[in-house]
Structures are given as C-alpha cells and as structure tokens.
Design a protein around this motif. Structure first.
Motif, PDB file in Angstrom:
ATOM      1  N   UNK A 205      -0.033   7.830   3.773  1.00  0.00           N
ATOM      2  CA  UNK A 205      -1.571   8.061   3.122  1.00  0.00           C
ATOM      3  C   UNK A 205      -0.899   8.012   2.143  1.00  0.00           C
ATOM      4  N   UNK A 206      -2.720   7.252   0.776  1.00  0.00           N
ATOM      5  CA  UNK A 206      -1.895   7.505   0.052  1.00  0.00           C
ATOM      6  C   UNK A 206      -2.838   8.763  -0.724  1.00  0.00           C
ATOM      7  N   UNK A 207      -2.164   9.395  -1.444  1.00  0.00           N
ATOM      8  CA  UNK A 207      -1.990  10.719  -2.246  1.00  0.00           C
ATOM      9  C   UNK A 207      -3.143  10.620  -3.695  1.00  0.00           C
ATOM     10  N   UNK A 208      -2.564   9.262  -4.270  1.00  0.00           N
ATOM     11  CA  UNK A 208      -3.190   9.025  -5.053  1.00  0.00           C
ATOM     12  C   UNK A 208      -3.961   7.425  -5.562  1.00  0.00           C
ATOM     13  N   UNK A 209      -4.393   7.368  -6.028  1.00  0.00           N
ATOM     14  CA  UNK A 209      -4.958   5.400  -6.532  1.00  0.00           C
ATOM     15  C   UNK A 209      -5.657   5.334  -7.587  1.00  0.00           C
TER      16      UNK A 209
ATOM     17  N   UNK B 111       6.398   6.349  -2.527  1.00  0.00           N
ATOM     18  CA  UNK B 111       5.971   5.347  -3.223  1.00  0.00           C
ATOM     19  C   UNK B 111       5.357   4.915  -3.782  1.00  0.00           C
ATOM     20  N   UNK B 112       5.007   4.085  -5.267  1.00  0.00           N
ATOM     21  CA  UNK B 112       4.516   3.960  -5.688  1.00  0.00           C
ATOM     22  C   UNK B 112       4.474   2.192  -5.832  1.00  0.00           C
ATOM     23  N   UNK B 113       2.798   1.926  -5.970  1.00  0.00           N
ATOM     24  CA  UNK B 113       2.182   0.997  -5.692  1.00  0.00           C
ATOM     25  C   UNK B 113       1.913   0.229  -6.862  1.00  0.00           C
ATOM     26  N   UNK B 114       1.631  -1.393  -7.110  1.00  0.00           N
ATOM     27  CA  UNK B 114       0.918  -2.101  -7.782  1.00  0.00           C
ATOM     28  C   UNK B 114       0.487  -3.202  -7.360  1.00  0.00           C
TER      29      UNK B 114
ATOM     30  N   UNK C 143       5.963  -3.025  -4.677  1.00  0.00           N
ATOM     31  CA  UNK C 143       5.912  -1.580  -4.216  1.00  0.00           C
ATOM     32  C   UNK C 143       7.079  -1.620  -5.226  1.00  0.00           C
ATOM     33  N   UNK C 144       6.743  -1.069  -6.552  1.00  0.00           N
ATOM     34  CA  UNK C 144       7.367  -0.788  -7.631  1.00  0.00           C
ATOM     35  C   UNK C 144       8.199   0.614  -8.033  1.00  0.00           C
ATOM     36  N   UNK C 145       8.397   1.606  -7.389  1.00  0.00           N
ATOM     37  CA  UNK C 145       9.375   2.461  -7.703  1.00  0.00           C
ATOM     38  C   UNK C 145       9.672   3.501  -6.246  1.00  0.00           C
ATOM     39  N   UNK C 146      10.252   4.286  -6.630  1.00  0.00           N
ATOM     40  CA  UNK C 146      10.229   5.526  -5.572  1.00  0.00           C
ATOM     41  C   UNK C 146      11.068   6.421  -5.440  1.00  0.00           C
TER      42      UNK C 146
ATOM     43  N   UNK D 193      -4.106  -1.733 -10.438  1.00  0.00           N
ATOM     44  CA  UNK D 193      -4.222  -0.391 -10.175  1.00  0.00           C
ATOM     45  C   UNK D 193      -3.059  -0.217 -10.332  1.00  0.00           C
ATOM     46  N   UNK D 194      -2.624   1.353  -9.107  1.00  0.00           N
ATOM     47  CA  UNK D 194      -1.362   1.726  -8.577  1.00  0.00           C
ATOM     48  C   UNK D 194      -2.060   2.973  -7.730  1.00  0.00           C
ATOM     49  N   UNK D 195      -1.286   2.991  -6.671  1.00  0.00           N
ATOM     50  CA  UNK D 195      -1.168   3.407  -5.577  1.00  0.00           C
ATOM     51  C   UNK D 195      -0.077   4.531  -5.801  1.00  0.00           C
ATOM     52  N   UNK D 196      -0.371   5.290  -5.412  1.00  0.00           N
ATOM     53  CA  UNK D 196       0.434   6.540  -4.756  1.00  0.00           C
ATOM     54  C   UNK D 196       0.914   6.778  -3.145  1.00  0.00           C
ATOM     55  N   UNK D 197       1.869   6.910  -2.104  1.00  0.00           N
ATOM     56  CA  UNK D 197       1.776   7.050  -1.081  1.00  0.00           C
ATOM     57  C   UNK D 197       2.563   7.809  -0.454  1.00  0.00           C
ATOM     58  N   UNK D 198       3.094   8.565   0.435  1.00  0.00           N
ATOM     59  CA  UNK D 198       3.543   8.963   1.426  1.00  0.00           C
ATOM     60  C   UNK D 198       3.560   8.720   3.285  1.00  0.00           C
ATOM     61  N   UNK D 199       4.914   8.705   3.643  1.00  0.00           N
ATOM     62  CA  UNK D 199       5.120   8.634   4.743  1.00  0.00           C
ATOM     63  C   UNK D 199       5.206   9.751   5.838  1.00  0.00           C
TER      64      UNK D 199
END
Length: 135
Positions: free
Chosen positions: A53-57, A85-88, A77-80, A101-107
């Motif tokens: 699930x993407x919670x922010x992009x 999880x944070x992805x660039x 995946x830049x960090x967690x 950009x950057x996305x923030x996600x959860x499993x």
C-alpha cells in the motif's frame, strides 16, 4: 533498485501533448512490481496474503516528456523504519532528470502492518541469504 527503459506512448499523453502527471505515478507502480517479482516479494505477498500500500507519494516535475521520447525510470528503497518503506523515483531522459519523487509504503497483512524488518527477513530467507539489516 529497479530500472525500466520506457518510451512515451500516445495513451500517456494529456491535452498538452506531453506525458500526463498521473502517468508518472503509474510508471512508478511498474518499478515496484518489477522489484517485487525480481526479489521474490511478490510470491511472499501472495502466499501470506500481504498487500503493498502506498500511503504517500510526491513527485517534482522538471521537464516534459514528449510523444515517443525515450526515458528510464529507477526506483530505490532508500530507507525504512519500524512501519514504512521509503523509495526514491527518478525519471531520466537524454541524460537529464525530468522528474523525481518519493513514495512511502507499507506491507499490510491480515492483522495490520508488517514491519519492514520482518518483510526483509522473509525476502532474504526466500533468497537463501542471511544478511544484517541496515536502514
């Protein structure tokens, strides 16, 4: 890291005849799916009934992409942390960054968010690796 080589297609265009801003986000989804498949995470998600699930992009657009223009898009995946999880994401054409950009996600599992450390351990186990986690 996931990198895909793409070309702007006619169905990617908006009324200004350049790639639609929403299409950039869809292409980011493709990089995530590529990473899920290549790492074995997709099989784990299907087996365990986990959902990404993407919670922010966020996305910053620097230049337009024209019809049939070639570009590459990469996701790292830049960090967690304990939850996210944070992805660039970076779109490059002709050697220049056109969007990033950057996305923030959860499993998400049946009982809530699966901690990233647990997801990474499961992926490493599936791949037969035993590595220390570094966020």
């Amino acid at each position: 890291m996931s990198t895909l080589e793409q070309r702007v297609l006619l169905n990617d265009l908006d009324l200004n005849l350049h790639m639609n801003n929403g299409r950039f986000l869809t292409i980011c989804d493709l990089t995530r799916v590529d990473l899920f498949i290549r790492t074995g995470l997709l099989a784990l998600m299907l087996k365990n009934k986990w959902a990404p699930i993407i919670v922010r992009h966020t996305m910053d657009y620097k230049k337009s992409l024209s019809p049939f223009q070639k570009y590459s898009v990469s996701m790292t995946i830049s960090r967690w942390d304990d939850k996210y999880f944070y992805a660039t994401h970076q779109f490059i054409s002709k050697g220049k960054v056109v969007a990033e950009g950057e996305s923030t996600a959860v499993i998400l599992g049946r009982k809530g968010v699966i901690p990233p450390a647990q997801v990474i351990e499961a992926v490493n186990a599936r791949q037969g690796r035993t590595e220390a986690l570094q966020s």
